[in-house]
Design an enzyme around this catalytic site. Sequence first.
Site, mmCIF file in Angstrom:
data_model
loop_
_atom_site.group_PDB
_atom_site.id
_atom_site.type_symbol
_atom_site.label_atom_id
_atom_site.label_comp_id
_atom_site.label_asym_id
_atom_site.label_seq_id
_atom_site.Cartn_x
_atom_site.Cartn_y
_atom_site.Cartn_z
ATOM 1 N N HIS A 39 47.770 41.346 42.708
ATOM 2 C CA HIS A 39 47.507 42.163 43.386
ATOM 3 C C HIS A 39 46.719 43.800 43.200
ATOM 4 O O HIS A 39 45.686 43.490 42.228
ATOM 5 C CB HIS A 39 49.081 42.896 44.177
ATOM 6 C CG HIS A 39 49.439 43.265 45.127
ATOM 7 N ND1 HIS A 39 47.493 43.486 46.050
ATOM 8 C CD2 HIS A 39 50.102 43.928 45.993
ATOM 9 C CE1 HIS A 39 48.026 43.996 47.417
ATOM 10 N NE2 HIS A 39 49.140 44.812 47.444
ATOM 11 N N HIS B 179 40.243 35.577 46.687
ATOM 12 C CA HIS B 179 41.542 36.026 47.063
ATOM 13 C C HIS B 179 42.517 34.517 48.482
ATOM 14 O O HIS B 179 41.882 34.331 48.755
ATOM 15 C CB HIS B 179 40.669 37.631 48.420
ATOM 16 C CG HIS B 179 41.419 38.497 48.938
ATOM 17 N ND1 HIS B 179 41.964 38.075 49.774
ATOM 18 C CD2 HIS B 179 41.686 39.194 48.421
ATOM 19 C CE1 HIS B 179 42.589 38.915 50.271
ATOM 20 N NE2 HIS B 179 42.533 39.829 48.852
ATOM 21 N N ASP C 298 38.186 44.533 43.483
ATOM 22 C CA ASP C 298 37.698 44.834 42.365
ATOM 23 C C ASP C 298 37.339 44.964 41.170
ATOM 24 O O ASP C 298 37.588 45.052 39.987
ATOM 25 C CB ASP C 298 39.923 44.764 42.314
ATOM 26 C CG ASP C 298 40.922 45.793 42.973
ATOM 27 O OD1 ASP C 298 40.891 46.503 43.376
ATOM 28 O OD2 ASP C 298 42.228 44.572 43.338
HETATM 29 N N1 CMC Z 1 40.436 31.977 38.835
HETATM 30 C C1 CMC Z 1 39.675 30.685 38.829
HETATM 31 N N2 CMC Z 1 40.031 29.764 39.134
HETATM 32 C C2 CMC Z 1 41.009 30.319 40.216
HETATM 33 C C3 CMC Z 1 40.547 32.185 40.793
HETATM 34 C C4 CMC Z 1 40.561 32.761 39.453
HETATM 35 N N3 CMC Z 1 40.028 33.758 40.000
HETATM 36 N N4 CMC Z 1 41.947 32.549 42.257
HETATM 37 C C5 CMC Z 1 42.089 31.254 42.656
HETATM 38 N N5 CMC Z 1 41.379 30.121 41.270
HETATM 39 C C6 CMC Z 1 41.094 28.686 42.176
HETATM 40 C C7 CMC Z 1 43.070 28.307 41.880
HETATM 41 O O1 CMC Z 1 43.582 28.185 39.856
HETATM 42 C C8 CMC Z 1 43.154 27.485 42.375
HETATM 43 O O2 CMC Z 1 42.770 25.873 42.028
HETATM 44 P P1 CMC Z 1 43.388 24.687 42.771
HETATM 45 O O3 CMC Z 1 43.322 24.685 43.867
HETATM 46 O O4 CMC Z 1 42.584 23.748 41.784
HETATM 47 O O5 CMC Z 1 44.620 24.438 41.901
HETATM 48 C C9 CMC Z 1 42.782 27.162 44.349
HETATM 49 O O6 CMC Z 1 41.854 28.392 44.024
HETATM 50 C C10 CMC Z 1 43.131 28.025 45.221
HETATM 51 O O7 CMC Z 1 44.068 29.062 44.470
HETATM 52 P P2 CMC Z 1 45.385 29.887 44.747
HETATM 53 O O8 CMC Z 1 46.584 30.617 43.487
HETATM 54 O O9 CMC Z 1 46.060 29.027 45.275
HETATM 55 O O10 CMC Z 1 45.442 31.661 45.417
HETATM 56 P P3 CMC Z 1 46.174 32.259 45.833
HETATM 57 O O11 CMC Z 1 45.485 32.453 47.622
HETATM 58 O O12 CMC Z 1 47.282 31.986 46.384
HETATM 59 O O13 CMC Z 1 45.491 33.164 45.426
HETATM 60 C C11 CMC Z 1 44.757 35.347 44.456
HETATM 61 C C12 CMC Z 1 44.886 34.515 45.751
HETATM 62 C C13 CMC Z 1 44.075 36.935 44.262
HETATM 63 C C14 CMC Z 1 45.931 36.305 43.466
HETATM 64 C C15 CMC Z 1 43.724 34.244 43.283
HETATM 65 O O14 CMC Z 1 42.564 34.586 44.114
HETATM 66 C C16 CMC Z 1 43.889 35.486 41.515
HETATM 67 O O15 CMC Z 1 44.788 35.441 41.222
HETATM 68 N N6 CMC Z 1 42.348 35.824 41.009
HETATM 69 C C17 CMC Z 1 42.257 36.644 39.924
HETATM 70 C C18 CMC Z 1 43.714 38.339 40.249
HETATM 71 C C19 CMC Z 1 43.090 38.830 41.469
HETATM 72 O O16 CMC Z 1 41.201 39.055 41.657
HETATM 73 N N7 CMC Z 1 43.004 39.591 42.317
HETATM 74 C C20 CMC Z 1 43.102 40.934 43.187
HETATM 75 C C21 CMC Z 1 42.728 40.415 44.911
HETATM 76 S S1 CMC Z 1 41.518 41.741 45.906
HETATM 77 C C22 CMC Z 1 42.796 42.584 45.944
HETATM 78 C C23 CMC Z 1 44.362 43.277 46.571
HETATM 79 O O17 CMC Z 1 44.153 42.709 48.128
HETATM 80 O O18 CMC Z 1 45.340 43.181 46.125
#
Ligand code: CMC
Length: 424
Positions: free
Chosen positions: A264, A305, A363
């Site tokens: 987050h 995201h 971010d």
């Molecule tokens: N790098 C590599 N792979 C990723 C990433 C990433 N940053 N983010 C998602 N994926 C992949 C993930 O492995 C999954 O692959 P698969 O479908 O093969 O299993 C797919 O994309 C979907 O990911 P998810 O975890 O189901 O997506 P989510 O919606 O649960 O998570 C997230 C969203 C923001 C937590 C995630 O994208 C992440 O961890 N990003 C990096 C951390 C980040 O930058 N967070 C800031 C968000 S913006 C500020 C805020 O609003 O707080």
Amino acid sequence: MADKKATLSVNGKTIELPVYSGTAGPDVIDVRGLVQEGLFTYDPGFVSTAACESQITYIDGSKGILLHRGYPIEQLAEKSDYLEVCYLLIYGELPTAAQAEKFRNTVKNHTMVHEQLNHFFNGFRRDAHPMAIMCGVVGALSAFYHDTMDFSDELHREIAAFRLIAKMPTLAAMCYKYSMGQPFMYPRNDLDYASNFLYMMFATPCENYQVNPVLARAMDRIFTLHADHEQNASTSTVRLAGSSGANPFACIASGIAALWGPAHGGANEAVLNMLMEIGDEERIPEFIERAKDKNDPFRLMGFGHRVYKNFDPRAKVMKKTCDEVLSELGCADDPLFRIAMKLEQIALEDPYFAEKKLYPNVDFYSGIILRAAGIPVSMFTVIFAMARTIGWFSHWHEMVSGPYRIGRPRQLYTGHTSREYPQK
Ligand code: CMC
């Protein structure tokens, strides 16, 4: 308000559920009646669950749209400033010139914190993470404004908003000053909101400090772009804490705790740590491969995201500000910034990221701007928390202004069923 119905067939029984349409966004199925049928819905991570009705912020993740009270974030970032957006979030309309001036002046009247609060800082280690300190000192505000606070009273809620907006920059800067062993700087009410924050961060009593207007404008943009983001993890935490009737300052502290995690608000800090770990442009492909490897927990920080499956509209504005700041400060040649720009380019061209719709989020760029402004990495999430406080407040305010119930999710229980305590 239910003009449609959904039909659910379960255990040989047909159940009709009302379906509501908002002014925008998907329809929602009202599942509240299911408990009478002995059923719960199951949605870990709240992927498909609308936990409340709200009129503050709307996001269309597939189109990359973010609206506050109907106004697109790009227009607010361009034409407005943070305090005006605060006004908009709380009251629902943009202020007139007279309302804006009154609002700014009232906020300025609350920028100092109670002198007793200074003592709280001394209880922390100098190397404590500033988010840990913020959880403590913002929660402590509830000890200063509890007996005088009746949050069923609109006026009391309004004063709480002024206090929060005004005191968050003071407390955030105090965290930094404490870690540096420097004296706290009192706020300067002749400065605008962002300039005052930079002043409290970087001025010392022994030298004259001039705020760079490009940096002040960039800070204000960062605040504006982080002001609210609908029902995210920290906002939902604040609503849940508030639903028990808890003190609003304590609720905001719970939001700070939820924001801290790297998935987050901690992402802006994690982006910089990742760039430092990469260390050299030549190593970028190695990290891209790690991000794609299912067996490696590494993720590209600042990418992806939960809601935006298109470019994050905040990231577009932030990228422009990032370019302005880097050229103003002459840091475009800094190795870390070069790694960031190269990483962005490679990830945007890589089919893995394109297929999964993983774009740079807000971010990714905010961390780069903050570093260029000389703000230490550990303070990045604190700045996010400062900015988001108005979003948290507005959602809490919206909730307690109408009828609400304590939040109480259910569970799918898969543990032991009842069993006898063994004989000893
Ligand atoms: N790098 C590599 N792979 C990723 C990433 C990433 N940053 N983010 C998602 N994926 C992949 C993930 O492995 C999954 O692959 P698969 O479908 O093969 O299993 C797919 O994309 C979907 O990911 P998810 O975890 O189901 O997506 P989510 O919606 O649960 O998570 C997230 C969203 C923001 C937590 C995630 O994208 C992440 O961890 N990003 C990096 C951390 C980040 O930058 N967070 C800031 C968000 S913006 C500020 C805020 O609003 O707080």
